[in-house]
Design an enzyme around this catalytic site. Structure first.
Site, mmCIF file in Angstrom:
data_model
loop_
_atom_site.group_PDB
_atom_site.id
_atom_site.type_symbol
_atom_site.label_atom_id
_atom_site.label_comp_id
_atom_site.label_asym_id
_atom_site.label_seq_id
_atom_site.Cartn_x
_atom_site.Cartn_y
_atom_site.Cartn_z
ATOM 1 N N GLY A 1 7.167 -2.871 -9.633
ATOM 2 C CA GLY A 1 7.296 -4.310 -9.764
ATOM 3 C C GLY A 1 6.247 -5.041 -8.956
ATOM 4 O O GLY A 1 5.765 -4.529 -7.946
ATOM 5 N N SER A 2 5.874 -6.240 -9.405
ATOM 6 C CA SER A 2 5.013 -7.087 -8.592
ATOM 7 C C SER A 2 5.859 -7.689 -7.472
ATOM 8 O O SER A 2 7.077 -7.631 -7.505
ATOM 9 C CB SER A 2 4.402 -8.191 -9.444
ATOM 10 O OG SER A 2 3.509 -7.633 -10.383
ATOM 11 N N GLY A 3 5.178 -8.268 -6.487
ATOM 12 C CA GLY A 3 5.909 -8.842 -5.357
ATOM 13 C C GLY A 3 5.844 -7.977 -4.114
ATOM 14 O O GLY A 3 6.373 -8.348 -3.076
ATOM 15 N N HIS A 4 5.181 -6.793 -4.222
ATOM 16 C CA HIS A 4 5.060 -5.895 -3.077
ATOM 17 C C HIS A 4 3.621 -5.821 -2.578
ATOM 18 O O HIS A 4 3.257 -4.889 -1.873
ATOM 19 C CB HIS A 4 5.509 -4.483 -3.448
ATOM 20 C CG HIS A 4 6.874 -4.419 -4.030
ATOM 21 N ND1 HIS A 4 7.971 -4.926 -3.378
ATOM 22 C CD2 HIS A 4 7.332 -3.923 -5.201
ATOM 23 C CE1 HIS A 4 9.041 -4.737 -4.133
ATOM 24 N NE2 HIS A 4 8.692 -4.142 -5.250
ATOM 25 N N LYS B 1 8.132 5.433 -7.138
ATOM 26 C CA LYS B 1 9.137 5.105 -6.128
ATOM 27 C C LYS B 1 10.522 5.308 -6.733
ATOM 28 O O LYS B 1 10.750 4.980 -7.894
ATOM 29 C CB LYS B 1 8.991 3.648 -5.671
ATOM 30 C CG LYS B 1 7.646 3.374 -4.998
ATOM 31 C CD LYS B 1 7.587 2.014 -4.329
ATOM 32 C CE LYS B 1 7.760 0.839 -5.268
ATOM 33 N NZ LYS B 1 6.816 0.826 -6.412
ATOM 34 N N ASP C 1 11.804 2.351 -12.294
ATOM 35 C CA ASP C 1 10.511 3.021 -12.170
ATOM 36 C C ASP C 1 10.596 4.443 -12.709
ATOM 37 O O ASP C 1 9.726 4.897 -13.439
ATOM 38 C CB ASP C 1 10.074 3.055 -10.703
ATOM 39 C CG ASP C 1 9.766 1.661 -10.166
ATOM 40 O OD1 ASP C 1 8.656 1.181 -10.401
ATOM 41 O OD2 ASP C 1 10.658 1.050 -9.557
ATOM 42 N N HIS D 1 13.308 -5.027 -2.518
ATOM 43 C CA HIS D 1 13.500 -5.891 -3.678
ATOM 44 C C HIS D 1 14.458 -7.023 -3.382
ATOM 45 O O HIS D 1 15.103 -7.561 -4.259
ATOM 46 C CB HIS D 1 14.045 -5.102 -4.868
ATOM 47 C CG HIS D 1 13.083 -4.085 -5.339
ATOM 48 N ND1 HIS D 1 13.123 -2.796 -4.909
ATOM 49 C CD2 HIS D 1 12.035 -4.187 -6.174
ATOM 50 C CE1 HIS D 1 12.138 -2.124 -5.481
ATOM 51 N NE2 HIS D 1 11.460 -2.937 -6.245
#
Lengths: 330, 202
Positions: free
Chosen positions: A53-56, A104, A109, A218
């Site tokens: 996911g984006s945001g990391h 991950k 995922d 998350h």
């Protein structure tokens, strides 16, 4: 909620356009959401593909480049990418030596990378996978999804990436990646929840004066909530949680990781406390990284990751790397 | 008998329902997940309606297979592969028939649900979409309305359970007391099926 965005729907695409303009060393396919090192595929080298996911950020796109990932696939915010992205990435980086997926351990995922592996294998690309599951806050049992993959992802990507750069074969690169994961443990602490652009409000409610121990990346709540502690007390708690799970034998690689909204001033202070606890427990630190590497949007807080590093892992850690977020020796 | 057009309308009805309920799904997900279930499914089913219009598949099986593939390619997360597999497997089990009866649909849906259970490793009681889908498929033999009621009841029954799969499982006991978002969206899918059938006078 105030955010530096246009509209929530285009956050990821907008970020990719800006990323592409900042790093001309990388090829960024904004439409299909694949970031590839410009010289891929590199003859004779195993390709390394990760994503999530984006945001990391900077994970994973910030770790694409010589000595680390060959390609990364960013998904929607906190949502894993889709199989088409990984399959496309695998095709772009495969030189015939095969491709390693670094995944991950989050259900989305795992499922999407499994499907991508099938698609890529249908195209005749040899695929191997390393599952990262380093988070000691989650009990691993038959009845859970297992431990989450967090900070150790950086260690796996750097060290397996170095092995691939040396021209080691797929089975070897995979084995080294697994070894790094098996020797790594993490623990995270949140001082605030984070806010996803789509929701526009904090993902969980953390009252003033409290903190959440054992969080993932998350915005999901952690394993317990307590009244606010000092940096030193948090360091004691986090390091002890890690050491309880993995009594150290070798010198360790240490990652003191910010979750997005904690300034370096606080992270360095926290790092001093982590070093103190490690000293008290007789653990020697071989290498250290302090900064925001595996983040959770605007979450305040930090995580601690230790990896027991024998000579082989240490040599691969020190090997040259040139990516947007990690670079040394070249 | 149910033809390709029926299945297309079922998917369109699901998309409309997901649109209407997106905020509720996201609110449920915010309690025990990461607050994106509504927006993710919305993105997926919007793409499903678009591709069905463009490619106009001719059999019930082809409609569901295409819809499933589209979900896998657009949703991401766990919902993409799980919902995608549900529809793809159901579509495959329907074969090339131009029209199918309720009994055939029930059998095919069961195959789809089995596919989801294998992929996600979840069983009834784990607080997942399975808790709505399994009772719905069992009830479908009795009729569409019974399936809708069973799915809704199954979704509501997830509230007191402790999550054992997916991101909610990381909460442990703290997942108790919240209805599962996946079971809730599954109930929407089944309700859309029943609505479409009733509108047809089935």
């Amino acid at each position: 909620m105030r955010m530096l965005i246009n509209v929530p729907e285009t956050v990821v695409a907008d970020a990719l356009r800006g990323f592409a303009a900042a790093y001309p060393d990388l090829t960024v396919d904004v439409e299909n959401r694949v970031i590839v090192r410009r010289d891929a595929p590199v003859a004779g080298q195993v390709g390394l593909v990760s994503g999530g996911g984006s945001g990391h950020e900077p994970l994973h796109g910030g770790f694409v480049g010589p000595g680390m990932l060959s390609a990364a696939c960013p998904g929607e915010v906190f949502t894993s990418p889709v199989p088409d992205q990984m399959a496309r990435a695998a095709a772009a980086v495969d030189s015939g030596a095969g491709v390693l997926f670094v995944v991950k351990n989050y259900t989305g995922d795992v499922l999407n990378f499994d499907m991508a592996a099938e698609l890529a294998e249908d195209e005749g690309i040899q695929i191997a996978k390393v599952l990262v599951d380093d988070d000691v806050a989650v009990t691993d049992s038959l009845y859970t999804a297992g431990r989450r993959g967090t900070g150790a992802t950086l260690f796996v990507e750097k060290i397996a990436g170095a092995a691939a750069a040396e021209g080691q074969p797929l089975e070897r690169v995979e084995a080294i990646g697994r070894k790094v994961n098996e020797n790594s443990r993490s623990f995270g602490v949140a001082l605030s929840a984070c806010t996803t652009p789509a929701k526009g409000s904090p993902t969980f409610d953390l009252p003033d004066g409290e903190l959440e121990l054992g969080i993932g990346i998350h915005g999901e709540p952690g394993r317990e909530r307590r009244p606010m502690m000092t940096s030193g007390e948090i360091a004691d708690f986090a390091v002890n949680a890690v050491l309880e799970d993995m009594p150290p034998r070798d010198p360790v690689l240490l990652l003191v990781n910010g979750l997005g909204a904690t300034p370096l001033l606080e992270l360095y202070g926290f790092h001093a406390e982590v070093q103190r606890v490690l000293r008290e427990r007789g653990v020697s630190v071989a290498r250290t990284l302090v900064g925001n590497y595996v983040t959770s949007l605007d979450m305040a807080g930090a995580s601690v990751t230790l990896c027991q590093a024998d000579e082989e892992l240490l040599r691969l850690w020190d090997a040259p790397v040139r990516t947007p977020a990690l670079r040394w020796g070249m | 008998m149910l033809d390709a057009d029926f299945f297309r309308r079922w998917m369109t009805a699901t998309a409309a329902s997901v649109d209407r309920e997106a905020e509720r799904l996201t609110a449920l997900d915010s309690a025990i997940g990461d607050a994106d279930h509504g927006s993710n499914l919305q993105r997926g089913f919007t793409a499903v309606t678009a591709v069905l219009e463009k490619e106009a598949p001719q059999t019930p099986g082809a409609v569901l297979t295409l819809a499933g593939r589209q979900l896998i390619s657009t949703v991401g997360g766990a919902s993409g592969p799980l919902y995608g597999t549900l529809l793809r497997r159901t579509g495959k089990a329907l074969g090339d028939a131009a029209e199918v009866g309720t009994e055939r649909l029930a059998e095919a849906l069961r195959a789809g649900v089995d596919g989801v259970m294998t992929l996600g490793g979840a069983a009834p009681g784990d607080k997942t979409m399975i808790d709505a889908l399994v009772p719905a498929v069992d009830a479908l033999a009795t009729g569409f309305a019974a399936a809708r009621a069973a799915a809704e009841e199954g979704a509501q029954a997830t509230t007191p359970l402790q999550a054992r799969k997916g991101r909610a499982s990381y909460l442990g006991e703290r997942s108790i007391g919240h209805q599962d978002p996946g079971a809730t969206s599954s109930a929407l899918l089944i309700a859309a099926l029943a609505d479409t059938a009733e509108a047809d006078g089935e």
